[in-house]
Design an enzyme around this catalytic site. Structure first.
Site, PDB file in Angstrom:
ATOM      1  N   GLU A  95     -34.359  -2.347  32.110  1.00 29.22           N
ATOM      2  CA  GLU A  95     -35.042  -2.649  30.848  1.00 29.22           C
ATOM      3  C   GLU A  95     -34.050  -2.982  29.749  1.00 29.22           C
ATOM      4  OE1 GLU A  95     -39.274  -0.318  31.279  1.00 29.22           O
ATOM      5  OE2 GLU A  95     -37.717   0.709  30.135  1.00 29.22           O
ATOM      6  N   CYS A 108     -30.454  -4.547  22.936  1.00 30.57           N
ATOM      7  CA  CYS A 108     -30.020  -3.329  23.623  1.00 30.57           C
ATOM      8  C   CYS A 108     -30.087  -3.619  25.121  1.00 30.57           C
ATOM      9  CB  CYS A 108     -30.931  -2.162  23.257  1.00 30.57           C
ATOM     10  SG  CYS A 108     -30.561  -0.637  24.152  1.00 30.57           S
ATOM     11  N   CYS A 115     -29.339   5.996  36.335  1.00 27.94           N
ATOM     12  CA  CYS A 115     -28.173   6.654  35.739  1.00 27.94           C
ATOM     13  C   CYS A 115     -27.888   7.931  36.525  1.00 27.94           C
ATOM     14  CB  CYS A 115     -28.436   6.985  34.270  1.00 27.94           C
ATOM     15  SG  CYS A 115     -26.975   7.615  33.392  1.00 27.94           S
ATOM     16  N   CYS A 119     -28.810  13.515  31.677  1.00 30.37           N
ATOM     17  CA  CYS A 119     -28.998  14.099  30.343  1.00 30.37           C
ATOM     18  C   CYS A 119     -30.460  14.538  30.218  1.00 30.37           C
ATOM     19  CB  CYS A 119     -28.646  13.089  29.253  1.00 30.37           C
ATOM     20  SG  CYS A 119     -26.902  12.607  29.252  1.00 30.37           S
ATOM     21  N   CYS A 122     -33.204  12.342  28.132  1.00 28.00           N
ATOM     22  CA  CYS A 122     -33.251  10.881  28.317  1.00 28.00           C
ATOM     23  C   CYS A 122     -34.044  10.521  29.564  1.00 28.00           C
ATOM     24  CB  CYS A 122     -31.826  10.343  28.421  1.00 28.00           C
ATOM     25  SG  CYS A 122     -31.736   8.567  28.732  1.00 28.00           S
ATOM     26  N   GLY A 166     -28.242   3.484  31.978  1.00 28.87           N
ATOM     27  CA  GLY A 166     -26.941   3.633  32.610  1.00 28.87           C
ATOM     28  C   GLY A 166     -25.833   4.056  31.662  1.00 28.87           C
ATOM     29  N   GLU A 167     -24.708   4.430  32.238  1.00 21.78           N
ATOM     30  CA  GLU A 167     -23.496   4.824  31.503  1.00 21.78           C
ATOM     31  C   GLU A 167     -22.482   3.684  31.625  1.00 21.78           C
ATOM     32  OE1 GLU A 167     -20.408   5.712  29.712  1.00 21.78           O
ATOM     33  OE2 GLU A 167     -21.956   7.254  29.448  1.00 21.78           O
ATOM     34  N   SER A 198     -21.831   2.252  24.063  1.00 21.71           N
ATOM     35  CA  SER A 198     -22.126   3.674  23.874  1.00 21.71           C
ATOM     36  C   SER A 198     -21.835   4.445  25.157  1.00 21.71           C
ATOM     37  CB  SER A 198     -23.601   3.841  23.491  1.00 21.71           C
ATOM     38  OG  SER A 198     -23.925   5.211  23.368  1.00 21.71           O
ATOM     39  N   SER A 221     -22.309   9.347  22.325  1.00 22.64           N
ATOM     40  CA  SER A 221     -23.548  10.125  22.247  1.00 22.64           C
ATOM     41  C   SER A 221     -23.162  11.599  22.255  1.00 22.64           C
ATOM     42  CB  SER A 221     -24.451   9.803  23.446  1.00 22.64           C
ATOM     43  OG  SER A 221     -24.900   8.479  23.377  1.00 22.64           O
ATOM     44  N   LEU A 222     -23.123  12.199  21.079  1.00 26.89           N
ATOM     45  CA  LEU A 222     -22.591  13.552  20.944  1.00 26.89           C
ATOM     46  C   LEU A 222     -23.703  14.598  21.061  1.00 26.89           C
ATOM     47  CD1 LEU A 222     -19.841  14.889  20.441  1.00 26.89           C
ATOM     48  CD2 LEU A 222     -20.352  14.837  18.002  1.00 26.89           C
ATOM     49  N   HIS A 223     -24.632  14.583  20.120  1.00 29.80           N
ATOM     50  CA  HIS A 223     -25.855  15.395  20.140  1.00 29.80           C
ATOM     51  C   HIS A 223     -25.648  16.911  19.999  1.00 29.80           C
ATOM     52  CE1 HIS A 223     -27.317  11.545  21.162  1.00 29.80           C
ATOM     53  NE2 HIS A 223     -27.063  11.618  22.444  1.00 29.80           N
ATOM     54  N   ASN A 297     -37.224  10.850  20.492  1.00 32.33           N
ATOM     55  CA  ASN A 297     -38.429  10.196  20.999  1.00 32.33           C
ATOM     56  C   ASN A 297     -38.878  10.913  22.265  1.00 32.33           C
ATOM     57  OD1 ASN A 297     -38.188   7.929  19.044  1.00 32.33           O
ATOM     58  ND2 ASN A 297     -36.286   7.629  20.170  1.00 32.33           N
TER      59      ASN A 297
END
Length: 351
Positions: A95, A108, A115, A119, A122, A166-167, A198, A221-223, A297
């Site tokens: 996507e 994007c 992936c 996480c 996600c 994906g990473e 990212s 992507s810390l979070h 989200n």
């Protein structure tokens, strides 16, 4: 030659293509013409290459394939965001999203089918990783989303973020090759400064970005700026602790002089307290940076919910009081599962 035995012509660089043309007793400039069709004009068939002889087009068609990506399905959000599923040559689906704003058109794009990082917040993390995307498959997403921007909003793409499925740093070579083709004068000729990659945080690959002195932007992507909390939601942190990431980021900055963006999703009653903001502010001291606070989200696999708006404002206010450039990112495309963390091909998601 059967289609499955043909070589993907876009896997060759110009020198390799020129070498192949000498074996066909064709002049080297013909290779340049083909390369231009592939990367500047985004041709998806040899038949389109009108300045080549029919005989040469036939030879190329017999030996090579163009593994073109196609739009499988698109949805338009109430906020004009467009999410598309893209079909790859082998039938896999990824996507991508077009995010239109007043001052920019952002694509994007995805870098992997699924992936491997799991996480917890996600949707893509609940899918199996099937394979890496090739450079030309990433490039095709950009071309297709650019076409959507022009057709729907009469504007070209201005920005690209590698924040889809994906990473990216686990598909390092293909991601860098795709960016080379997107930015090259004989490619799409976009600016490196308009591209952001990212990562969930793979320390050794962040160092490799430094060694390669990349010119595009890096987002982490810390979070959570606390190892215990980050381990809980991002298992990758167990092998890539905040200390290891800080060292890698310092090394990256010493080599590139590029500031870093920290992406921080604010979860209700998890990482939204003033103490969390203080930890984040301390982490921000390692390298020049800015922070994007992101609305969460919800996805069907996880029980997280978005933090209260007033808590996000207090969090943001504290970071700003510490001299940290901070933006609050409102979700786009939430109603069509196109927002941050929501990308997942439904039939491929592992329940």
């Amino acid at each position: 030659m059967p289609a499955h035995q043909k070589k993907d012509i876009r896997s060759l660089d110009l020198a390799q293509l020129q070498q192949h043309f000498t074996t066909l007793n064709e002049p080297a400039y013909r290779a340049k013409q083909v390369y231009q069709w592939l990367w500047e004009k985004s041709a998806h068939s040899f038949g389109e290459m009108s300045n080549l002889s029919k005989d040469l087009r036939k030879k190329l068609d017999e030996q090579f394939t163009i593994n073109a990506v196609t739009v499988n399905q698109s949805q338009i959000s109430t906020d004009h965001t467009i999410k598309s599923s893209f079909r790859l040559y082998d039938g896999n689906i990824v996507e991508g999203v077009l995010i239109p704003m007043d001052d920019r058109m952002t694509a994007c794009v995805s870098s992997q089918v699924g992936c491997s990082l799991t996480c917890k917040f996600c949707a893509t993390g609940y899918m199996d990783r099937k394979r890496n995307l090739n450079a030309d498959e990433i490039y095709d997403q950009v071309v297709l989303i650019d076409g959507q921007a022009r057709a729907n909003y009469k504007l070209p793409l201005t920005n690209i973020v590698y924040m889809g499925m994906g990473e990216p740093l686990l598909n390092y070579a293909n991601v860098l090759r795709s960016i080379e083709r997107i930015t090259a004068p004989d490619g799409l000729n976009m600016s490196y400064k308009r591209i952001t990659v990212s990562t969930a945080g793979i320390a050794k690959m962040i160092k490799k970005l430094g060694d390669d002195q990349v010119k595009f932007n890096l987002a982490l992507s810390l979070h959570a700026a606390n190892d215990q909390k980050r381990n809980e939601i991002m298992p990758i942190n167990e092998q890539n602790s905040l200390k290891a990431l800080a060292e890698a980021l310092k090394y990256y900055f010493s080599k590139t002089k590029n500031p870093v963006t920290y992406e921080y999703i604010v979860f209700n009653d998890f990482n939204d307290d003033i103490s969390d903001a203080m930890e984040l502010a301390r982490f921000c001291k390692h390298v020049p940076c800015k922070v994007n606070l992101i609305e969460y989200n919800p996805i069907q696999f996880a029980s997280f919910i978005n933090a209260q708006a007033d808590k996000i404002d207090i969090f943001s206010g504290y970071l700003k009081s510490q001299g940290i450039t901070t933006n609050i990112r409102r979700s786009r495309g939430k109603d069509i599962d196109a927002a941050c963390g929501q990308l997942a091909v439904k039939e491929q998601a592992a329940l």
